[in-house]
Design a protein around this motif. Structure first.
Motif, short mmCIF file in Angstrom:
data_model
loop_
_atom_site.label_atom_id
_atom_site.label_comp_id
_atom_site.label_asym_id
_atom_site.label_seq_id
_atom_site.Cartn_x
_atom_site.Cartn_y
_atom_site.Cartn_z
N PHE A 150 25.51 39.63 33.16
CA PHE A 150 26.68 40.39 33.59
C PHE A 150 26.28 41.43 34.63
CE2 PHE A 150 27.67 38.85 29.36
CZ PHE A 150 28.96 38.40 29.51
N ASP A 151 27.26 41.82 35.46
CA ASP A 151 27.06 42.85 36.47
C ASP A 151 26.98 44.21 35.76
OD1 ASP A 151 27.64 44.96 38.34
OD2 ASP A 151 28.41 43.45 39.71
N GLN A 208 26.54 47.30 37.01
CA GLN A 208 27.32 48.37 37.64
C GLN A 208 28.79 48.28 37.25
OE1 GLN A 208 26.09 50.97 39.26
NE2 GLN A 208 24.04 50.16 38.94
N SER A 209 29.35 47.09 37.23
CA SER A 209 30.74 46.89 36.83
C SER A 209 30.96 47.31 35.38
CB SER A 209 31.14 45.43 37.03
OG SER A 209 32.44 45.20 36.58
N ALA A 210 30.03 46.95 34.51
CA ALA A 210 30.14 47.31 33.10
C ALA A 210 30.01 48.82 32.91
CB ALA A 210 29.08 46.58 32.28
N TRP A 211 29.10 49.43 33.65
CA TRP A 211 28.83 50.86 33.51
C TRP A 211 29.95 51.71 34.09
CZ3 TRP A 211 25.45 53.87 31.04
CH2 TRP A 211 25.30 55.19 31.45
N LYS A 212 30.33 51.41 35.32
CA LYS A 212 31.30 52.26 36.02
C LYS A 212 32.76 51.94 35.70
CE LYS A 212 28.21 53.17 39.88
NZ LYS A 212 27.93 52.92 41.30
N GLN A 213 33.09 50.65 35.64
CA GLN A 213 34.48 50.24 35.46
C GLN A 213 34.78 49.81 34.03
OE1 GLN A 213 34.87 47.16 38.37
NE2 GLN A 213 34.55 48.55 40.09
N LYS A 214 33.77 49.78 33.19
CA LYS A 214 33.92 49.35 31.79
C LYS A 214 34.50 47.94 31.68
CE LYS A 214 32.70 53.48 30.49
NZ LYS A 214 31.33 53.78 30.74
N LYS A 215 34.15 47.10 32.67
CA LYS A 215 34.59 45.71 32.66
C LYS A 215 33.38 44.80 32.74
CE LYS A 215 39.12 46.27 34.73
NZ LYS A 215 40.04 45.84 35.78
N LYS A 244 31.76 41.66 34.05
CA LYS A 244 31.88 40.68 35.12
C LYS A 244 30.73 39.70 34.99
CE LYS A 244 31.79 40.29 40.13
NZ LYS A 244 31.55 41.02 41.39
#
Length: 75
Positions: A11-12, A14-21, A23
């Motif tokens: 998983f990405d 940065q996307s998990a950390w910053k956007q809580k999504k 990817k």
């Protein structure tokens, strides 16, 4: 015949950390026959062999790892 399966997903971060999504970047599956194999003992070799393909499109089922290029010194 029974098999041991591993499903690995990347998983990405940065996307998990910053956007809580979550990817999903890529996913791979690899397996090993249960016969004459112990999952705990054979998982490292199984993962090493499969790692040649992590993050790459294999265009379908791959049954054997590719032969790595070698060099033989002459002289």
């Amino acid at each position: 015949m029974n098999r041991y399966y591993v499903i690995l997903r990347a998983f990405d971060f940065q996307s998990a950390w910053k956007q809580k999504k979550l990817k999903l970047l890529w996913e791979t599956r690899f397996s090993l026959s249960e016969r004459h194999h112990g999952f705990k003992q054979d998982l490292p070799a199984m993962a090493e062999s499969a790692s040649l393909y992590f993050g790459q499109d294999s265009y379908g089922l791959v049954r054997t790892p590719p032969i790595r290029e070698g060099h033989i010194p002459s002289g």
